[in-house]
Design a protein around this motif. Structure first.
Motif, mmCIF file in Angstrom:
data_model
loop_
_atom_site.group_PDB
_atom_site.id
_atom_site.type_symbol
_atom_site.label_atom_id
_atom_site.label_comp_id
_atom_site.label_asym_id
_atom_site.label_seq_id
_atom_site.Cartn_x
_atom_site.Cartn_y
_atom_site.Cartn_z
ATOM 1 N N ALA A 89 4.337 73.884 -41.636
ATOM 2 C CA ALA A 89 3.473 72.961 -40.901
ATOM 3 C C ALA A 89 3.434 71.580 -41.533
ATOM 4 C CB ALA A 89 2.063 73.532 -40.821
ATOM 5 N N GLU A 90 3.876 71.449 -42.778
ATOM 6 C CA GLU A 90 3.805 70.172 -43.466
ATOM 7 C C GLU A 90 5.143 69.862 -44.147
ATOM 8 O OE1 GLU A 90 0.589 70.343 -46.187
ATOM 9 O OE2 GLU A 90 -0.960 70.416 -44.644
ATOM 10 N N PHE A 91 5.300 68.593 -44.469
ATOM 11 C CA PHE A 91 6.502 68.160 -45.183
ATOM 12 C C PHE A 91 6.068 67.236 -46.305
ATOM 13 C CE2 PHE A 91 9.777 64.804 -45.652
ATOM 14 C CZ PHE A 91 10.775 65.586 -46.200
ATOM 15 N N GLU A 92 6.495 67.545 -47.519
ATOM 16 C CA GLU A 92 6.165 66.722 -48.682
ATOM 17 C C GLU A 92 7.435 66.054 -49.195
ATOM 18 O OE1 GLU A 92 3.410 68.396 -51.620
ATOM 19 O OE2 GLU A 92 3.368 70.204 -50.378
ATOM 20 N N PRO A 93 7.635 64.785 -48.878
ATOM 21 C CA PRO A 93 8.866 64.086 -49.282
ATOM 22 C C PRO A 93 9.170 64.200 -50.778
ATOM 23 C CG PRO A 93 7.621 62.743 -47.763
ATOM 24 C CD PRO A 93 6.740 63.908 -48.111
ATOM 25 N N ALA A 94 8.155 64.084 -51.612
ATOM 26 C CA ALA A 94 8.386 64.081 -53.062
ATOM 27 C C ALA A 94 8.964 65.388 -53.576
ATOM 28 C CB ALA A 94 7.084 63.769 -53.792
ATOM 29 N N LYS A 95 8.804 66.476 -52.820
ATOM 30 C CA LYS A 95 9.332 67.773 -53.233
ATOM 31 C C LYS A 95 10.590 68.155 -52.449
ATOM 32 C CE LYS A 95 4.751 69.572 -54.451
ATOM 33 N NZ LYS A 95 3.761 70.659 -54.189
ATOM 34 N N ALA A 96 11.064 67.254 -51.612
ATOM 35 C CA ALA A 96 12.150 67.590 -50.683
ATOM 36 C C ALA A 96 13.525 67.316 -51.270
ATOM 37 C CB ALA A 96 11.989 66.800 -49.390
ATOM 38 N N ASP A 97 14.465 68.199 -50.949
ATOM 39 C CA ASP A 97 15.886 68.000 -51.228
ATOM 40 C C ASP A 97 16.586 67.883 -49.879
ATOM 41 O OD1 ASP A 97 15.850 68.380 -54.169
ATOM 42 O OD2 ASP A 97 15.176 70.392 -53.611
ATOM 43 N N LEU A 98 16.901 66.657 -49.489
ATOM 44 C CA LEU A 98 17.437 66.409 -48.156
ATOM 45 C C LEU A 98 18.956 66.428 -48.143
ATOM 46 C CD1 LEU A 98 15.144 63.507 -46.881
ATOM 47 C CD2 LEU A 98 14.862 65.968 -46.584
ATOM 48 N N ASP A 99 19.520 67.016 -47.107
ATOM 49 C CA ASP A 99 20.969 67.017 -46.870
ATOM 50 C C ASP A 99 21.166 66.586 -45.425
ATOM 51 O OD1 ASP A 99 23.668 67.393 -46.802
ATOM 52 O OD2 ASP A 99 23.644 69.405 -47.644
ATOM 53 N N LEU A 100 21.536 65.325 -45.222
ATOM 54 C CA LEU A 100 21.529 64.732 -43.889
ATOM 55 C C LEU A 100 22.914 64.296 -43.448
ATOM 56 C CD1 LEU A 100 18.500 62.314 -44.393
ATOM 57 C CD2 LEU A 100 18.436 64.570 -43.306
ATOM 58 N N THR A 101 23.175 64.412 -42.153
ATOM 59 C CA THR A 101 24.367 63.835 -41.539
ATOM 60 C C THR A 101 23.912 62.925 -40.412
ATOM 61 O OG1 THR A 101 25.716 65.782 -42.037
ATOM 62 C CG2 THR A 101 26.523 64.298 -40.333
ATOM 63 N N ILE A 102 24.306 61.655 -40.492
ATOM 64 C CA ILE A 102 23.928 60.675 -39.474
ATOM 65 C C ILE A 102 25.205 60.091 -38.873
ATOM 66 C CG2 ILE A 102 22.763 58.489 -39.013
ATOM 67 C CD1 ILE A 102 20.789 59.157 -41.197
ATOM 68 N N ALA A 103 25.281 60.099 -37.551
ATOM 69 C CA ALA A 103 26.439 59.554 -36.848
ATOM 70 C C ALA A 103 26.154 58.113 -36.450
ATOM 71 C CB ALA A 103 26.747 60.392 -35.610
ATOM 72 N N ALA A 104 27.043 57.200 -36.836
ATOM 73 C CA ALA A 104 26.883 55.785 -36.509
ATOM 74 C C ALA A 104 28.223 55.092 -36.701
ATOM 75 C CB ALA A 104 25.828 55.135 -37.397
ATOM 76 N N ASN A 105 28.556 54.175 -35.819
ATOM 77 C CA ASN A 105 29.746 53.367 -36.032
ATOM 78 C C ASN A 105 29.455 52.280 -37.066
ATOM 79 O OD1 ASN A 105 31.423 54.814 -34.287
ATOM 80 N ND2 ASN A 105 30.708 53.670 -32.501
ATOM 81 N N ASP A 106 30.474 51.528 -37.438
ATOM 82 C CA ASP A 106 30.360 50.721 -38.658
ATOM 83 C C ASP A 106 29.253 49.678 -38.621
ATOM 84 O OD1 ASP A 106 31.919 49.316 -36.756
ATOM 85 O OD2 ASP A 106 32.856 48.104 -38.308
ATOM 86 N N PHE A 107 28.978 49.049 -37.478
ATOM 87 C CA PHE A 107 27.917 48.047 -37.412
ATOM 88 C C PHE A 107 26.560 48.678 -37.706
ATOM 89 C CE2 PHE A 107 24.874 45.874 -34.348
ATOM 90 C CZ PHE A 107 24.478 44.928 -35.273
ATOM 91 N N GLN A 108 26.232 49.755 -36.996
ATOM 92 C CA GLN A 108 24.953 50.422 -37.208
ATOM 93 C C GLN A 108 24.878 51.040 -38.610
ATOM 94 O OE1 GLN A 108 26.998 51.357 -34.493
ATOM 95 N NE2 GLN A 108 26.042 49.893 -33.097
ATOM 96 N N ARG A 109 25.980 51.627 -39.039
ATOM 97 C CA ARG A 109 26.026 52.251 -40.379
ATOM 98 C C ARG A 109 25.725 51.238 -41.470
ATOM 99 N NH1 ARG A 109 31.861 53.166 -41.690
ATOM 100 N NH2 ARG A 109 31.604 50.971 -42.277
ATOM 101 N N ASP A 110 26.439 50.114 -41.462
ATOM 102 C CA ASP A 110 26.296 49.142 -42.553
ATOM 103 C C ASP A 110 24.976 48.379 -42.477
ATOM 104 O OD1 ASP A 110 28.780 50.020 -43.239
ATOM 105 O OD2 ASP A 110 29.854 48.248 -42.544
ATOM 106 N N LEU A 111 24.441 48.228 -41.274
ATOM 107 C CA LEU A 111 23.189 47.496 -41.119
ATOM 108 C C LEU A 111 21.993 48.315 -41.594
ATOM 109 C CD1 LEU A 111 21.813 44.906 -39.949
ATOM 110 C CD2 LEU A 111 21.531 46.205 -37.814
ATOM 111 N N LEU A 112 21.974 49.618 -41.301
ATOM 112 C CA LEU A 112 20.779 50.419 -41.528
ATOM 113 C C LEU A 112 20.870 51.446 -42.653
ATOM 114 C CD1 LEU A 112 19.623 51.223 -37.879
ATOM 115 C CD2 LEU A 112 18.903 49.350 -39.356
ATOM 116 N N LEU A 113 22.017 52.098 -42.788
ATOM 117 C CA LEU A 113 22.043 53.268 -43.661
ATOM 118 C C LEU A 113 21.920 52.969 -45.156
ATOM 119 C CD1 LEU A 113 24.429 55.799 -41.909
ATOM 120 C CD2 LEU A 113 22.030 55.219 -41.490
ATOM 121 N N PRO A 114 22.472 51.875 -45.691
ATOM 122 C CA PRO A 114 22.225 51.601 -47.118
ATOM 123 C C PRO A 114 20.736 51.425 -47.426
ATOM 124 C CG PRO A 114 24.111 50.351 -46.352
ATOM 125 C CD PRO A 114 23.484 50.942 -45.136
#
Length: 313
Positions: free
Chosen positions: A90-115
């Protein structure tokens, strides 16, 4: 005949099975999951024994899925979704989380937002692994098949099970090498010049180029490259023009001058408009971790707009 207990199945094995199926390669699946090839091969052998099917067979230099493996793909995805829902809590605690994420984006969106997004996630969580993959022309299947957790694109996929939210709005401007030419001042200057544009590896063209053509404007495209990052090397030292997002002015295109595109209907008909959306599957709509992730992406988008302070020349 030896019997295998279906309880020997686990989420990691199902994830591995789907990775091999989607990548069509043990090597690529191992790289995607951060495993060795031998570990993937060992787990595949266990799955073959449980399923009583080869699952994958050699074909030329690669492998292909058997009919039974293809039939198992959708049940495997449903099982993983159910496991994720079971473990979400029911809850999510970022400080205790180990995230493994895949995000799809072409180079403009990738370089603008993901870093920026990655820095936010690293500061807020215990650990994070981020894999960025190209979205090309995005499809709903990328989300339905769990190939990515989130998709960022100006043209998000549609479907009753796909949700989206606009992150920001940009627009196209005309870049040029000021040491080689003056800015195009008229429609004739712009249309008669040679142009550089982007055509993605799946032959998908920019929405801007499609709209321009639909409005009856014809340009001579001298060079096409598969992503925005390929443009500067061809533009530098030439009299060509490149129509690209204005938010690239302080990064990729910082060495070039830029002006508004001198076509009246670009602004009037919205030809140069460039929205950016994030899209996700309905199954994670209420997942606390995903809700938090989407909020972080919105913060990254606000940061991108705030940092874009350079005026057009």
């Amino acid at each position: 005949m030896r019997k295998f207990d279906y309880l020997a199945l686990d989420g990691h094995s199902l994830q591995l099975f789907l990775a091999v199926l989607e990548e069509g390669s043990v090597t690529a699946a191992a790289a995607r999951l951060g495993l060795t090839q031998s570990a993937v091969s060992h787990s595949l052998q266990k799955l073959r024994e449980i399923a009583r099917d080869p699952l994958f067979v050699k074909s030329g230099r690669g492998i292909i899925a058997t009919g039974h493996a293809q039939a198992l793909a959708e049940p495997a995805r449903r099982l993983l979704d159910q496991m994720q829902a079971f473990a979400a809590g029911a809850e999510f605690e970022p400080a205790k989380a180990d995230l493994d994420l895949t995000i799809a984006a072409n180079d403009f969106q990738r370089d603008l937002l993901l870093p920026t997004l990655l820095r936010q996630l690293q500061a807020a969580t215990r650990s994070v692994r981020l894999r960025a993959i190209p979205s090309q022309l995005p499809s709903a299947e990328m989300l339905r098949e769990n190939r990515c957790d989130l998709l960022i694109s100006p043209v998000p996929p549609t479907g009753t099970d796909v949700l989206q939210k606009r992150l920001l709005s940009d627009h196209y401007v005309c870049y040029f090498d000021a040491t080689m030419r003056e800015a195009p001042r008229s429609m004739e200057d712009y249309l008669q010049a040679q142009h550089i544009t982007v055509v993605y590896s799946d032959n998908e063209r920019l929405q801007f180029d499609k709209r321009l053509e639909a409005a009856g404007h014809r340009r001579e495209v001298a060079v096409s490259v598969p992503n925005f990052s390929g443009v500067p090397a061809f533009l530098r030292g030439t009299t060509m023009l490149a129509s690209m997002p204005s938010l690239l002015r302080d990064s990729l295109m910082r060495d070039f001058a830029q002006v508004s595109i001198p076509l009246p209907d670009v602004a009037q008909q919205g030809i140069g408009d460039l929205p950016m959306y994030m899209a996700w599957h309905r199954r994670v709509q209420d997942d606390p971790a995903h809700v938090w992730l989407r909020a972080q992406v919105e913060i990254a988008a606000i940061t991108a707009l705030r940092d874009d302070t350079a005026p057009l020349q």
